[in-house]
Scaffold this motif. Structure first.
Motif, PDB file in Angstrom:
ATOM      1  N   HIS A 153      -8.933   2.428   3.195  1.00  0.00           N
ATOM      2  CA  HIS A 153     -10.291   2.860   2.001  1.00  0.00           C
ATOM      3  C   HIS A 153     -10.069   2.612   1.056  1.00  0.00           C
ATOM      4  O   HIS A 153      -9.781   2.174  -0.141  1.00  0.00           O
ATOM      5  N   LEU A 154      -7.840   2.340   0.604  1.00  0.00           N
ATOM      6  CA  LEU A 154      -7.387   2.121  -0.319  1.00  0.00           C
ATOM      7  C   LEU A 154      -7.086   0.223  -0.703  1.00  0.00           C
ATOM      8  O   LEU A 154      -7.728   0.048  -1.376  1.00  0.00           O
ATOM      9  N   SER A 155      -7.061  -0.447   0.646  1.00  0.00           N
ATOM     10  CA  SER A 155      -6.984  -1.549   0.400  1.00  0.00           C
ATOM     11  C   SER A 155      -6.465  -1.563   1.718  1.00  0.00           C
ATOM     12  O   SER A 155      -6.237  -1.485   3.144  1.00  0.00           O
ATOM     13  N   GLU A 156      -7.063  -3.859   2.506  1.00  0.00           N
ATOM     14  CA  GLU A 156      -6.665  -3.929   3.786  1.00  0.00           C
ATOM     15  C   GLU A 156      -5.134  -4.361   3.354  1.00  0.00           C
ATOM     16  O   GLU A 156      -4.664  -4.876   4.736  1.00  0.00           O
ATOM     17  N   GLU A 157      -4.504  -4.645   3.010  1.00  0.00           N
ATOM     18  CA  GLU A 157      -2.331  -4.584   2.512  1.00  0.00           C
ATOM     19  C   GLU A 157      -2.221  -3.710   2.682  1.00  0.00           C
ATOM     20  O   GLU A 157      -1.351  -3.385   4.079  1.00  0.00           O
ATOM     21  N   ASP A 158      -3.024  -2.737   2.496  1.00  0.00           N
ATOM     22  CA  ASP A 158      -2.267  -0.530   2.339  1.00  0.00           C
ATOM     23  C   ASP A 158      -2.527  -0.522   4.373  1.00  0.00           C
ATOM     24  O   ASP A 158      -1.652  -0.274   5.211  1.00  0.00           O
ATOM     25  N   GLU A 178       7.113  -4.748   0.959  1.00  0.00           N
ATOM     26  CA  GLU A 178       7.529  -3.365   0.295  1.00  0.00           C
ATOM     27  C   GLU A 178       6.921  -2.497   0.386  1.00  0.00           C
ATOM     28  O   GLU A 178       7.040  -1.710   0.218  1.00  0.00           O
ATOM     29  N   LYS A 179       5.481  -2.316   1.033  1.00  0.00           N
ATOM     30  CA  LYS A 179       5.115  -1.248   0.741  1.00  0.00           C
ATOM     31  C   LYS A 179       4.970  -0.562   2.350  1.00  0.00           C
ATOM     32  O   LYS A 179       4.976   0.419   1.862  1.00  0.00           O
ATOM     33  N   MET A 207      -0.357   7.798  -5.665  1.00  0.00           N
ATOM     34  CA  MET A 207       0.388   6.892  -5.599  1.00  0.00           C
ATOM     35  C   MET A 207       0.728   6.298  -4.170  1.00  0.00           C
ATOM     36  O   MET A 207       1.158   5.345  -3.657  1.00  0.00           O
ATOM     37  N   GLY A 208      -0.341   5.903  -3.822  1.00  0.00           N
ATOM     38  CA  GLY A 208      -0.763   4.754  -3.101  1.00  0.00           C
ATOM     39  C   GLY A 208      -0.175   5.191  -1.920  1.00  0.00           C
ATOM     40  O   GLY A 208      -0.015   6.482  -1.271  1.00  0.00           O
ATOM     41  N   ILE A 209       0.316   3.914  -0.571  1.00  0.00           N
ATOM     42  CA  ILE A 209       1.312   4.500   0.332  1.00  0.00           C
ATOM     43  C   ILE A 209       2.318   5.577   0.700  1.00  0.00           C
ATOM     44  O   ILE A 209       2.668   5.940   1.188  1.00  0.00           O
ATOM     45  N   ALA A 210       3.129   5.208  -0.387  1.00  0.00           N
ATOM     46  CA  ALA A 210       3.808   6.160  -1.071  1.00  0.00           C
ATOM     47  C   ALA A 210       3.505   7.696  -0.929  1.00  0.00           C
ATOM     48  O   ALA A 210       4.184   8.234   0.094  1.00  0.00           O
TER      49      ALA A 210
END
Length: 445
Positions: A37-42, A124-125, A187-190
């Motif tokens: 739900h955050l982004s397709e890249e994450d 990076e992620k 923090m996103g993926i972190a």
């Protein structure tokens, strides 16, 4: 444990382990759902780095299986005072191993990921996730030692409670730390990595409280901290090393698979991660039955009842396949309807793109639900080195097939995923031959 073990007894031992052995799957699933739900890249990144961390977790879990087999054997022999010594030898080794893994994730993964990842975003992620997730390895590794203790003793009921707590804390903190709700930083993926680490700390603390109030703990001498017994650690290490290598070869091959698919593009990696996420959910029953049969086989041998081994493996395999199909077929046939609560949104194109692979997943789960039971039953006999040999051969065939399909054909992801079926078919052929040969009758643990 009577000679004739009923399906009800198999379920009584295996059902709690289904959740306990699936702890890392629960964490990985929660991370993937929120990052979808955050982004397709994450979502694509967690597919790559999530498999990597499962390899790390599997190393610790594999070493605990050596202790689990020994504890089950001592319990079958009624040598309860040896249980505590075996458990603490396992804890000492797991703690030292956790430190090595932590240092590798903190300082070595920058260079290691550079060998596999072409996308700067994914690179990076992935590192951002490990920067917070790596701290949980200490609690994860010692925690699997505790689970191995109670699994080896066939006292698995509290594993359900502890895993529910782990999952609930992880889900709540994922919601807060990924998106920045409840006053927490976004923090996103972190944030997903930090949420999983904190959840493992809480689950470990709850298990310690349970041990403190366990009335049978004194019989196992769990409250006496013994000296480091290097001879016993070496014995466990020798038994468990092939199991760890098996996990490393198996999940490591999967990690290489994700690295190969990443070369096809972030979209293909996202599709593969969606299928992996569904695979994790649908494989939970088999993991429970597999760990349960491991304990039952070792316990029977400890009671000098080797004639019960093959029947109990076959009964468990049938239950594993039936349970897996009951939950898998509805998901595979109606993915939009059943996955919508998890992945709900206006754009469901990722599920539509993954539909052909879902059909292949039925064949994969059929082979996995039976093959994994026989593989773990064989490990319960102590034949871990032979297991390593056949898994290594199977992995070489598996990787050779994937590499050829991805690089020299345009067959697409469904045929790449079909490699899982080939992998388990090769494995099962060798396992069936070995168990019927009775070479394992002379093995000592």
């Amino acid at each position: 444990m009577r000679l004739r073990t009923s399906y009800r007894q198999i379920l009584a031992i295996s059902a709690p382990i289904m959740l306990g052995s699936a702890a890392q799957n629960v964490v990985a699933l929660s991370d993937s759902v929120f990052l979808f739900h955050l982004s397709e890249e994450d979502f694509a990144a967690i597919g790559f780095v999530g498999v990597f961390y499962l390899v790390i977790a599997a190393i610790g879990y594999g070493f605990s299986r050596g202790g689990q087999i020994m504890i089950a054997r001592r319990a079958g022999e009624r040598e309860l005072t040896e249980v505590g010594r075996t458990f603490y030898a396992m804890v000492y080794f797991e703690a030292a191993l956790a430190l090595l893994m932590f240092l590798f994730m903190q300082y070595g993964c920058y260079y290691f990921f550079g060998l596999f990842v072409n996308s700067e975003v994914i690179f990076e992620k992935s590192l951002a996730y490990l920067s917070t997730r790596s701290w949980g390895v200490f609690f994860s590794y010692v925690g699997v030692a505790v689970i191995a203790l109670y699994t080896g003793l066939a006292r698995t009921s509290f594993i359900i409670v502890d895993t529910i707590i782990l999952g609930a804390v992880n889900i709540a903190l994922n919601y807060g730390l990924i998106f920045g709700h409840w006053g927490l930083p976004a923090m996103g993926i972190a944030g997903a990595g930090l949420a999983s680490t904190i959840a493992e700390v809480v689950a470990f603390a709850v298990f310690l409280v349970y041990i403190f109030f366990d009335k049978k703990a004194r019989a196992y001498r769990l409250f006496r901290l013994p000296d480091i017994d290097l001879a016993l650690i070496r014995q466990q290490y020798k038994l468990a090393l092939p199991i760890v290598a098996q996990s490393f070869v198996g999940l490591g091959s999967w990690f290489v698979f994700f690295g190969i698919v990443e070369n096809l593009g972030e979209r293909e990696l996202a599709i593969t991660n969606l299928v992996r996420m569904v695979y994790l959910i649908l494989s939970i029953p088999t993991w429970g039955f597999a760990s349960g049969v491991n304990t039952m086989v070792s316990n029977f041998i400890g009671q000098r009842k080797r004639q019960a081994v093959l029947p109990i493996i076959w009964k468990t395999a049938k239950l594993s396949w039936l349970t897996t199909m009951l939950i898998a077929l509805p998901v595979v046939l109606f993915p939009h309807e059943l996955l919508y609560p998890l992945l709900g949104g206006e754009d469901m194109s990722l599920i539509s793109a993954a539909q052909p692979v879902f059909y292949v997943l039925v064949g994969i789960l059929t082979a996995f639900s039976v093959g994994s039971i026989y593989f773990n039953g064989m490990a319960g006999t102590g034949a871990t080195f032979y297991g390593l040999i056949i898994q290594t051969v199977s992995a070489v065939v598996y990787l050779g097939y994937i590499y050829s399909v991805v690089n020299y054909t345009d067959w697409g992801l469904p045929w790449a995923w079909a490699s899982e079926i080939l992998y388990w078919v090769v494995m099962m052929a060798a396992i069936f031959w070995y168990l019927r040969s009775r070479h394992w009758h002379g093995l000592e643990v």
